[in-house]
Design a protein around this motif. Structure first.
Motif, PDB file in Angstrom:
ATOM      1  N   VAL A 253     -26.104 -16.738  26.963  1.00  0.00           N
ATOM      2  CA  VAL A 253     -25.320 -16.873  25.733  1.00  0.00           C
ATOM      3  C   VAL A 253     -23.847 -16.972  26.111  1.00  0.00           C
ATOM      4  CG1 VAL A 253     -24.691 -15.824  23.528  1.00  0.00           C
ATOM      5  CG2 VAL A 253     -27.037 -15.588  24.401  1.00  0.00           C
ATOM      6  N   ASP A 254     -23.271 -18.164  25.963  1.00  0.00           N
ATOM      7  CA  ASP A 254     -21.859 -18.383  26.286  1.00  0.00           C
ATOM      8  C   ASP A 254     -21.034 -18.041  25.047  1.00  0.00           C
ATOM      9  OD1 ASP A 254     -19.391 -19.146  27.115  1.00  0.00           O
ATOM     10  OD2 ASP A 254     -19.877 -21.268  27.399  1.00  0.00           O
ATOM     11  N   HIS A 255     -20.499 -16.827  25.038  1.00  0.00           N
ATOM     12  CA  HIS A 255     -19.706 -16.374  23.894  1.00  0.00           C
ATOM     13  C   HIS A 255     -18.225 -16.705  24.043  1.00  0.00           C
ATOM     14  CE1 HIS A 255     -19.075 -13.297  26.803  1.00  0.00           C
ATOM     15  NE2 HIS A 255     -20.028 -12.473  26.412  1.00  0.00           N
ATOM     16  N   GLY A 256     -17.869 -17.322  25.149  1.00  0.00           N
ATOM     17  CA  GLY A 256     -16.473 -17.698  25.350  1.00  0.00           C
ATOM     18  C   GLY A 256     -15.587 -16.570  25.826  1.00  0.00           C
ATOM     19  N   LEU A 257     -16.165 -15.415  26.142  1.00  0.00           N
ATOM     20  CA  LEU A 257     -15.380 -14.232  26.494  1.00  0.00           C
ATOM     21  C   LEU A 257     -15.471 -13.885  27.975  1.00  0.00           C
ATOM     22  CD1 LEU A 257     -16.457 -12.076  23.416  1.00  0.00           C
ATOM     23  CD2 LEU A 257     -14.379 -13.451  23.650  1.00  0.00           C
ATOM     24  N   LEU A 258     -16.088 -14.765  28.766  1.00  0.00           N
ATOM     25  CA  LEU A 258     -16.114 -14.570  30.209  1.00  0.00           C
ATOM     26  C   LEU A 258     -14.816 -15.072  30.832  1.00  0.00           C
ATOM     27  CD1 LEU A 258     -19.761 -15.611  31.148  1.00  0.00           C
ATOM     28  CD2 LEU A 258     -18.840 -13.304  30.845  1.00  0.00           C
ATOM     29  N   PHE A 278     -33.636 -22.618  32.475  1.00  0.00           N
ATOM     30  CA  PHE A 278     -32.313 -22.109  32.103  1.00  0.00           C
ATOM     31  C   PHE A 278     -31.875 -22.717  30.773  1.00  0.00           C
ATOM     32  CE2 PHE A 278     -27.671 -22.334  32.014  1.00  0.00           C
ATOM     33  CZ  PHE A 278     -27.299 -21.058  32.416  1.00  0.00           C
ATOM     34  N   ILE A 279     -31.507 -21.855  29.822  1.00  0.00           N
ATOM     35  CA  ILE A 279     -31.038 -22.310  28.516  1.00  0.00           C
ATOM     36  C   ILE A 279     -29.640 -21.743  28.275  1.00  0.00           C
ATOM     37  CG2 ILE A 279     -31.425 -22.260  26.019  1.00  0.00           C
ATOM     38  CD1 ILE A 279     -34.403 -21.921  26.595  1.00  0.00           C
ATOM     39  N   ARG A 280     -28.667 -22.621  28.103  1.00  0.00           N
ATOM     40  CA  ARG A 280     -27.296 -22.181  27.804  1.00  0.00           C
ATOM     41  C   ARG A 280     -27.044 -22.365  26.310  1.00  0.00           C
ATOM     42  NH1 ARG A 280     -21.738 -24.218  30.856  1.00  0.00           N
ATOM     43  NH2 ARG A 280     -20.230 -23.214  29.448  1.00  0.00           N
ATOM     44  N   VAL A 281     -26.661 -21.281  25.663  1.00  0.00           N
ATOM     45  CA  VAL A 281     -26.380 -21.300  24.227  1.00  0.00           C
ATOM     46  C   VAL A 281     -24.868 -21.299  24.028  1.00  0.00           C
ATOM     47  CG1 VAL A 281     -26.690 -20.095  22.034  1.00  0.00           C
ATOM     48  CG2 VAL A 281     -28.498 -20.005  23.782  1.00  0.00           C
ATOM     49  N   ASP A 282     -24.328 -22.351  23.422  1.00  0.00           N
ATOM     50  CA  ASP A 282     -22.892 -22.427  23.175  1.00  0.00           C
ATOM     51  C   ASP A 282     -22.586 -21.737  21.848  1.00  0.00           C
ATOM     52  OD1 ASP A 282     -20.253 -22.952  22.864  1.00  0.00           O
ATOM     53  OD2 ASP A 282     -20.398 -25.134  23.059  1.00  0.00           O
ATOM     54  N   ALA A 283     -22.161 -20.470  21.935  1.00  0.00           N
ATOM     55  CA  ALA A 283     -21.887 -19.674  20.737  1.00  0.00           C
ATOM     56  C   ALA A 283     -20.406 -19.361  20.601  1.00  0.00           C
ATOM     57  CB  ALA A 283     -22.702 -18.378  20.791  1.00  0.00           C
ATOM     58  N   TYR A 287     -18.614 -16.795  17.743  1.00  0.00           N
ATOM     59  CA  TYR A 287     -17.982 -15.524  18.116  1.00  0.00           C
ATOM     60  C   TYR A 287     -16.538 -15.470  17.647  1.00  0.00           C
ATOM     61  CZ  TYR A 287     -21.682 -13.348  20.893  1.00  0.00           C
ATOM     62  OH  TYR A 287     -22.831 -12.707  21.273  1.00  0.00           O
ATOM     63  N   LEU A 288     -15.805 -16.547  17.788  1.00  0.00           N
ATOM     64  CA  LEU A 288     -14.407 -16.554  17.343  1.00  0.00           C
ATOM     65  C   LEU A 288     -14.312 -16.313  15.844  1.00  0.00           C
ATOM     66  CD1 LEU A 288     -12.759 -19.418  19.445  1.00  0.00           C
ATOM     67  CD2 LEU A 288     -12.268 -16.959  19.571  1.00  0.00           C
ATOM     68  N   GLU A 289     -15.207 -16.903  15.092  1.00  0.00           N
ATOM     69  CA  GLU A 289     -15.206 -16.696  13.643  1.00  0.00           C
ATOM     70  C   GLU A 289     -15.485 -15.232  13.301  1.00  0.00           C
ATOM     71  OE1 GLU A 289     -18.040 -19.339  11.955  1.00  0.00           O
ATOM     72  OE2 GLU A 289     -16.955 -21.158  12.576  1.00  0.00           O
ATOM     73  N   LEU A 290     -16.445 -14.626  14.004  1.00  0.00           N
ATOM     74  CA  LEU A 290     -16.795 -13.236  13.727  1.00  0.00           C
ATOM     75  C   LEU A 290     -15.695 -12.266  14.147  1.00  0.00           C
ATOM     76  CD1 LEU A 290     -20.510 -13.340  14.907  1.00  0.00           C
ATOM     77  CD2 LEU A 290     -19.749 -12.918  12.560  1.00  0.00           C
ATOM     78  N   LEU A 291     -14.961 -12.596  15.209  1.00  0.00           N
ATOM     79  CA  LEU A 291     -13.923 -11.696  15.727  1.00  0.00           C
ATOM     80  C   LEU A 291     -12.562 -11.905  15.081  1.00  0.00           C
ATOM     81  CD1 LEU A 291     -14.855 -11.864  19.526  1.00  0.00           C
ATOM     82  CD2 LEU A 291     -15.107  -9.872  18.030  1.00  0.00           C
ATOM     83  N   ALA A 292     -12.417 -12.924  14.268  1.00  0.00           N
ATOM     84  CA  ALA A 292     -11.126 -13.233  13.640  1.00  0.00           C
ATOM     85  C   ALA A 292     -10.629 -12.034  12.823  1.00  0.00           C
ATOM     86  CB  ALA A 292     -11.263 -14.465  12.754  1.00  0.00           C
TER      87      ALA A 292
END
Length: 530
Positions: A253-258, A278-283, A287-292
């Motif tokens: 799960v690629d949450h963009g926070l790495l 291997f499955i990469r999930v572009d989320a 995540y940015l919307e939820l953390l705003a």
């Protein structure tokens, strides 16, 4: 072990609350013998069922005469299994078998000169005079019937005792700590000379046994794994790839926070080097919307953790034939949570095993192939399985990622600033650590830096760039040295290194005009800022 076959021979460490309990198990494993920690309220029947080849009693902080002092089932000493006790372990052995423990007028703490008394299979060929590590006030004053005193110090007349006929041995000092000069030799004498064990618990045998155990359990079914890119989940993925190949589904799960470049590194390793599904999930956008607008660190953690499982199970429910969920639980997680698998006497279980929010109607059986390995063993396992160093020796990194290294709310701009600054910090300090390694030849040199990263605070500061006034963000540099992660000291980095990091960050990261260095130790601070 859950999915790792148990070795034919094992040592159990009976824990009386010792600060060195885990260290004893580690020292035994360093000698290539499998060891496992059990609580002191284990019964003789439970020990018999485990069929250990040897038993070690740990030390402990209590007095054997205290009302709430931990005790043992006396029958354990009658099982015919060799026993070695340390410190409190010697004292509890003595009083259980009819000896006496006294409260000495003078305590003995730290290094102490010891003198051997007569022959001893435990001491064997070690010198007659040697330095040991003591930490006690109580001590054995009268040994049980059938025991002989085998060493003493100026303060402690019974520094060690034994009954060779019953294969019971004990020391008031701590052989497991490095400060005991011949401690490793004493352990080896006990394991190999007295118990007749064989040092066959090696990385090759561990992999072979673990792979066989996973194959036997999984059969033709599929296994799903939440792959974070951290050490533990990556080693589980590599072990699963060796055991069952594409029956393993790795969901990243690629949450963009790495950190900068990490998602691409993870994908490259597990699509090019290992044969897994291997499955990469572009989320990232979700995540940015939820953390705003969210600035509370605990709320950030809750959002990130909850959303991970939503993303993960959204994928899992689309897959057919998945029966098992693999996790990177390691042995300290089990020990510290009290989730013991022998005897069922755990007092508190706070392990994350029980906190997986399965959607209604969805459940998987757990596979935890690392649940009896310490962290450094997990790293060694990863290297043996062929994982690259940048994963195996990855720095500790918080589960919520960079979201808690951004003080305040999280947005795309702040993430970009922090990722760029952090990449410079890691590049410069990676090079610094490598130079130290080249100079010393020791990867874990005390002068090397254990953890280092950038923090973005929720403030701006005035500055001057060229002929213009700026009002931009500062970056906090955090770099610490630690041996055990329980305490840490700020790293005394060379001024020229700090200056180079500062110059590069200000010059190369738009929106930053200041770099400060955090010079606070743990305690009173923590390593992370949130």
């Amino acid at each position: 072990m859950s999915q790792s076959a148990l070795p034919d021979q094992r040592v159990i460490v009976v824990d009386f609350g010792a600060q060195y309990g885990q260290l004893i198990a580690r020292r035994v494993r360093d000698l290539h013998v499998y060891s496992e920690i059990v609580p002191c309220d284990i019964t003789a029947d439970e020990v018999r069922a485990m069929a250990p080849a040897a038993i070690i009693f740990s030390g402990g902080p209590a007095s054997v005469y205290a009302d709430d002092a931990p005790s043992i089932d006396p029958e354990i000493l009658e099982l015919g299994i060799p026993v070695l006790g340390f410190c409190y372990g010697q004292q509890i052995m003595a009083v259980t078998l009819g000896g006496e423990v006294g409260h000495t007028e003078k305590g003995e703490y730290g290094p102490a000169p010891l003198t051997r008394c007569g022959e001893s299979a435990l001491f064997a060929d070690t010198p007659g005079e040697q330095t040991v590590w003591m930490s006690h006030r109580d001590a054995v004053s009268r040994v049980p019937e059938g025991f002989t005193v085998t060493s003493s110090t100026d303060v402690c007349p019974v520094a060690s005792m034994e009954c060779a006929e019953r294969r019971l041995y004990a020391t008031q000092f701590h052989p497991e700590v490095r400060h005991t000069a011949f401690g490793n030799e004493l352990l080896a004498n006990f394991l190999f000379g007295i118990c007749g064990l064989v040092p066959d618990w090696t990385m090759d045998s561990i992999i072979e046994d673990s792979v066989a155990a996973i194959r036997e359990k999984v059969g033709e079914d599929r296994v799903i794994l939440g792959l974070s890119g951290g050490v533990d989940s990556s080693v589980v993925a590599a072990l699963g790839a060796r055991a069952i190949g594409r029956q393993l589904v790795c969901v990243f799960v690629d949450h963009g926070l790495l950190r900068k470049g990490e998602p691409e590194e993870v994908e490259a390793v597990f699509t090019e080097q290992f044969d897994v599904d291997f499955i990469r999930v572009d989320a990232r956008e979700r995540y940015l919307e939820l953390l705003a607008g969210v600035s509370d660190p605990e709320e950030k953690r809750r959002i990130i953790g909850t959303q991970f499982w939503k993303e993960f199970f959204a994928v899992a429910q689309q897959l057919d034939g998945v029966k098992y969920l693999a996790q990177g639980t390691i042995y300290p997680d089990i020990i510290e949570s009290g989730a013991r698998k022998t005897g069922g006497k755990a007092s508190t279980i706070k392990s994350h095993h029980n906190l997986i929010p399965f959607p209604e109607g969805v459940s998987f059986e757990l596979i935890e192939p690392l649940d009896h390995f310490f962290k450094d063993e997990v790293r060694a396992l990863g290297t043996a399985l062929g994982l690259p160093d940048h994963i195996v020796h990855r720095q500790p990194f918080p589960g919520p990622g960079l979201a808690i290294r951004i003080i305040g709310d999280v947005d795309a701009e702040k993430l970009e600033v922090l990722k760029s600054a952090d990449a410079i910090v890691r590049e410069e300090l990676d090079a610094y650590n490598e130079r130290l390694f080249q100079e010393t030849g020791v990867r874990d040199s005390e002068r090397s830096v254990w953890q280092y990263f950038a923090v973005l605070p929720d403030i701006r500061s005035v500055g001057v760039m060229g002929d213009e006034r700026t009002y931009a963000r500062p970056i906090i540099l955090r770099a610490v040295e630690s041996q055990d992660a329980m305490t840490a000291d700020w790293a005394r980095l060379p001024y020229e290194l700090i200056a180079r990091v500062s110059s590069r960050v200000v010059a190369e990261v738009p929106g930053v005009n200041r770099v400060v260095y955090d010079v606070t130790s743990k305690p009173p601070a923590t390593v992370e800022w949130e």
